[in-house]
Each structure stands twice: as structure tokens, then as C-alpha cells.
Design an enzyme around this catalytic site. Sequence first.
Site, PDB file in Angstrom:
ATOM      1  NE  ARG A 235       8.290 -21.653 -36.367  1.00 51.40           N
ATOM      2  CZ  ARG A 235       8.315 -20.444 -35.814  1.00 51.40           C
ATOM      3  NH1 ARG A 235       9.350 -20.076 -35.083  1.00 51.40           N
ATOM      4  NH2 ARG A 235       7.310 -19.606 -35.984  1.00 51.40           N
ATOM      5  CG  ASP A 259      14.472 -19.352 -28.389  1.00 51.02           C
ATOM      6  OD1 ASP A 259      14.327 -19.531 -27.157  1.00 51.02           O
ATOM      7  OD2 ASP A 259      13.710 -18.623 -29.058  1.00 51.02           O
ATOM      8  CD  GLU A 264       9.261 -25.066 -30.365  1.00 52.80           C
ATOM      9  OE1 GLU A 264      10.477 -24.897 -30.560  1.00 52.80           O
ATOM     10  OE2 GLU A 264       8.440 -24.133 -30.358  1.00 52.80           O
ATOM     11  CG  HIS A 296       9.645 -20.616 -29.520  1.00 58.97           C
ATOM     12  ND1 HIS A 296       9.323 -21.512 -30.506  1.00 58.97           N
ATOM     13  CD2 HIS A 296       9.649 -19.404 -30.136  1.00 58.97           C
ATOM     14  CE1 HIS A 296       9.118 -20.883 -31.639  1.00 58.97           C
ATOM     15  NE2 HIS A 296       9.310 -19.587 -31.444  1.00 58.97           N
TER      16      HIS A 296
HETATM   17  P1  NAD Z   1      11.995 -13.427 -43.162  1.00 52.05           P
HETATM   18  O1  NAD Z   1      10.920 -13.986 -44.036  1.00 52.05           O
HETATM   19  O2  NAD Z   1      12.164 -11.938 -43.071  1.00 52.05           O
HETATM   20  O3  NAD Z   1      13.413 -14.032 -43.622  1.00 52.05           O
HETATM   21  C1  NAD Z   1      13.626 -15.372 -43.946  1.00 52.05           C
HETATM   22  C2  NAD Z   1      14.799 -15.439 -44.912  1.00 52.05           C
HETATM   23  O4  NAD Z   1      15.089 -16.809 -45.186  1.00 52.05           O
HETATM   24  C3  NAD Z   1      14.506 -14.776 -46.267  1.00 52.05           C
HETATM   25  O5  NAD Z   1      15.549 -13.892 -46.614  1.00 52.05           O
HETATM   26  C4  NAD Z   1      14.419 -15.957 -47.226  1.00 52.05           C
HETATM   27  O6  NAD Z   1      14.867 -15.637 -48.556  1.00 52.05           O
HETATM   28  C5  NAD Z   1      15.373 -16.940 -46.557  1.00 52.05           C
HETATM   29  N1  NAD Z   1      15.186 -18.311 -47.020  1.00 52.05           N
HETATM   30  C6  NAD Z   1      14.049 -18.916 -47.460  1.00 52.05           C
HETATM   31  N2  NAD Z   1      14.323 -20.163 -47.844  1.00 52.05           N
HETATM   32  C7  NAD Z   1      15.650 -20.364 -47.648  1.00 52.05           C
HETATM   33  C8  NAD Z   1      16.525 -21.450 -47.872  1.00 52.05           C
HETATM   34  N3  NAD Z   1      16.079 -22.598 -48.389  1.00 52.05           N
HETATM   35  N4  NAD Z   1      17.827 -21.301 -47.549  1.00 52.05           N
HETATM   36  C9  NAD Z   1      18.284 -20.132 -47.057  1.00 52.05           C
HETATM   37  N5  NAD Z   1      17.510 -19.051 -46.822  1.00 52.05           N
HETATM   38  C10 NAD Z   1      16.204 -19.179 -47.133  1.00 52.05           C
HETATM   39  O7  NAD Z   1      11.771 -14.072 -41.739  1.00 52.05           O
HETATM   40  P2  NAD Z   1      12.291 -13.522 -40.315  1.00 52.05           P
HETATM   41  O8  NAD Z   1      11.296 -12.567 -39.766  1.00 52.05           O
HETATM   42  O9  NAD Z   1      13.701 -13.105 -40.442  1.00 52.05           O
HETATM   43  O10 NAD Z   1      12.158 -14.853 -39.450  1.00 52.05           O
HETATM   44  C11 NAD Z   1      12.948 -16.004 -39.725  1.00 52.05           C
HETATM   45  C12 NAD Z   1      12.400 -17.180 -38.938  1.00 52.05           C
HETATM   46  O11 NAD Z   1      12.610 -16.951 -37.535  1.00 52.05           O
HETATM   47  C13 NAD Z   1      10.876 -17.360 -39.034  1.00 52.05           C
HETATM   48  O12 NAD Z   1      10.530 -18.138 -40.165  1.00 52.05           O
HETATM   49  C14 NAD Z   1      10.530 -18.069 -37.771  1.00 52.05           C
HETATM   50  O13 NAD Z   1      10.558 -19.464 -38.011  1.00 52.05           O
HETATM   51  C15 NAD Z   1      11.657 -17.705 -36.811  1.00 52.05           C
HETATM   52  N6  NAD Z   1      11.209 -16.901 -35.659  1.00 52.05           N
HETATM   53  C16 NAD Z   1      11.548 -17.321 -34.420  1.00 52.05           C
HETATM   54  C17 NAD Z   1      11.169 -16.590 -33.289  1.00 52.05           C
HETATM   55  C18 NAD Z   1      11.581 -16.998 -31.899  1.00 52.05           C
HETATM   56  O14 NAD Z   1      10.982 -16.522 -30.926  1.00 52.05           O
HETATM   57  N7  NAD Z   1      12.578 -17.835 -31.734  1.00 52.05           N
HETATM   58  C19 NAD Z   1      10.399 -15.428 -33.456  1.00 52.05           C
HETATM   59  C20 NAD Z   1      10.070 -15.023 -34.744  1.00 52.05           C
HETATM   60  C21 NAD Z   1      10.469 -15.766 -35.851  1.00 52.05           C
END
Ligand code: NAD
Length: 331
Positions: A235, A259, A264, A296
Site C-alpha cells: 500500500r 505499484d 493514488e 496498482h
Molecule cells: P497477508 O495478510 O497474507 O500477509 C501480510 C504479512 O504482513 C503477515 O505475515 C503479517 O504478519 C505481516 N505484518 C503485519 N504487520 C507487520 C509489521 N508491522 N511489520 C512487518 N510485517 C507485518 O497479506 P498478503 O495477501 O500477503 O498481502 C499483503 C498486502 O499486499 C495487502 O495488505 C495489500 O495491501 C497488498 N496487496 C496489493 C495488491 C496489488 O495489486 N498491488 C494486491 C493484493 C494485496
Amino acid sequence: MKIAFFSTKSYDRDTFDRLNSNGQHELTYFDSSLNSRTFPLAKGYDAVCIFVNDRVKKKETVDGLASVGVRLIALRCAGFNNVDLEGLAKNNIKVVRVPAYSPEAVAEHAVALIMTLNRKTHKAYNRVRENNFSLEKLTGFTIHGKTVGVIGTGKIGQAFIRIMQGFGCKVIAYDKYPLEELKKAGVEYVSLDELLPQSDIISLHCPLLPETHHLMSNDAFAKMKKGAMLINTSRGAVIDTQAAIEALKNGQLGYLGIDVYEQEEKLFFKDLSDSIIPDDTIARLTTFPNVLITAHQGFFTKEALEQIATVTLNNISDFEKGKKLENEVKL
Ligand code: NAD
């Protein structure tokens, strides 16, 4: 159920209409995003289906949705930083999401950003089309053997790690909840302060939370290895964009591939090619030769779109039938 879709694009309509061809739900598509001005459009609908840049944060939007009869918010994305869970719970509005839709798609896009920034294929493509076959200023670096720092080792982070290990990189990671299976697979968990100076490439895969807001600050950039590459597909606000610009200007940050972008909402998913962009920050970012911005599109594969629509419609059907909501987002 009657569902009002916000921020709808042609690809959303195509996929949702195809998967709802039995007419189980009544789908209405609005182009506009959901916010404090547009919530009245949801009057008469049981549910709203929203995406990453729709905002249900302000009290007037939350209360407004309740006042027009909305009982469910179906996020057709994983992140839920754009909704006020507390306010919605008070109004008895449930929130469901799509927790994973092809994490590999986002991870692969992060790798595409790395490869393009590094090997400058976007510049090579343009040069060759103009019969410029020079290699001047196209030098990259060999990724094999480099140290990659992964922040957030959830679903996307893990998919990204698998790819980077395939490249022959050393992977170090920072996550509040380290995973034993990743340690067994050769990932070394370290503190953020250790990850920053050791990594040649840093990739962000943590959610946007109050504690991760501007995680990449002036302080973090100062701790990074000089000339490192930073990739953000999580994000926008995980990076303090002004701090990134300063780090790019003084050479501390060698490459930036994003991305997602802090501001945004007003830009991404729109064709503004004929408009004056009032956002000077993105205008500055696009002037750097070592910055690559995509709007994105990490999630944007046909497999992911299919998965998003399938899970969203199932979430809505479960709510309608009073079933347990597997993908409910709770406080
Ligand atoms: P997920 O919930 O599987 O993984 C997130 C990880 O971050 C977890 O392991 C969690 O423990 C860790 N985390 C939480 N707080 C933290 C901190 N303070 N420091 C370090 N690590 C921490 O989520 P995911 O499915 O892997 O997605 C991750 C992020 O990707 C989503 O939150 C979303 O914002 C983003 N995303 C972007 C797109 C895109 O098109 N660019 C698409 C989907 C998701």
C-alpha cells in the site's frame, strides 16, 4: 441480493456478469467511487461491493450507508485499510473481503518491477524501435547472489520469496510473526534495523496499518545500503513519498519501483492523459530515470479477476443465507 458496485471497470462487469449468469444476485454497476458524496447511490441496495480506493472511513459515509439500508460491504480486494471497521460494526454492517486472489500475481508483478528497473527493458524497447542499438546507460546488475529483504512474509511475501530464491538470492525477512516453514526453507528472519543495511533489494509485502504507515521514513532510508532498490506492491502509505524523493535525490535510494502510491485515489484506474495533474509529488517521481510506477496492477491477471469475483459472490451468498462468514473482517 441487490448489490451496488462502485468504481466499476469493464473488466469487473465482464467477470461478475459471467459468474452471476444464473441471475442469483441483482448487480448494479456505478463508475464512481464510494465516498461521503456518493453513498446515497446505495439507497435500496442490501450490499455495496467496493475496491481499494473506495473510502468508507468518514462517519458520514458509514452512518450514511446504514441510513440507506446497506447491511454488507463486500470488498473485492484483500486490504481493508479503506473501511472504518469500528464505525461499521456499530451500525451493524458486516464486512467481507477476498483474502487471497492469486498472491503469485502480485509477487510476479513485484519481480517485473525489479527486472524492468534493473535491466531497463522499457528503455531498450523504445531505443530499438527508433533504430538506436546502443547499450550506453543500460547497465544492470546480476540479481543472482544478491540479498533481498522482504518485509511481510504473508501469502504474497512467500510467493515473492520462492521466486527470488529461484534467482539464487539470499533472502532475509522481517515480520512480526516469523514462520517456521520459511526458516526451514532458508529464510533468515532479522529485525528491520538489520534488514535495511543488508539488503540490495527491499520488497514491501506488509499491510497498511497505523504501525506500518510511513515505515519507510527518512530514518529507514538513511539506514539502507546506498543505492539499494525499493519495491512496493503493498500500500502506498507504507512509504513516506517525500522521504523517498529526498533519498532518490541524494542517491541513497538507487531505484524505486511502486505499484501503489500514497495519493493514488485521485489518479489510479483513470485515464487522465488529457488532464493537468495537480499532484506535484507524482509529477516529481516520474522525472527520475530510476523510478518505475505502475497503477496498482499487481493483482491484474485473468486468474485473479476470476478468483475475486467467485469469492465475492460466495461471500455475498453466504451472508444472504445467514451462513458463517468465512471471509469476514472483524475488529
Ligand atoms: P497477508 O495478510 O497474507 O500477509 C501480510 C504479512 O504482513 C503477515 O505475515 C503479517 O504478519 C505481516 N505484518 C503485519 N504487520 C507487520 C509489521 N508491522 N511489520 C512487518 N510485517 C507485518 O497479506 P498478503 O495477501 O500477503 O498481502 C499483503 C498486502 O499486499 C495487502 O495488505 C495489500 O495491501 C497488498 N496487496 C496489493 C495488491 C496489488 O495489486 N498491488 C494486491 C493484493 C494485496
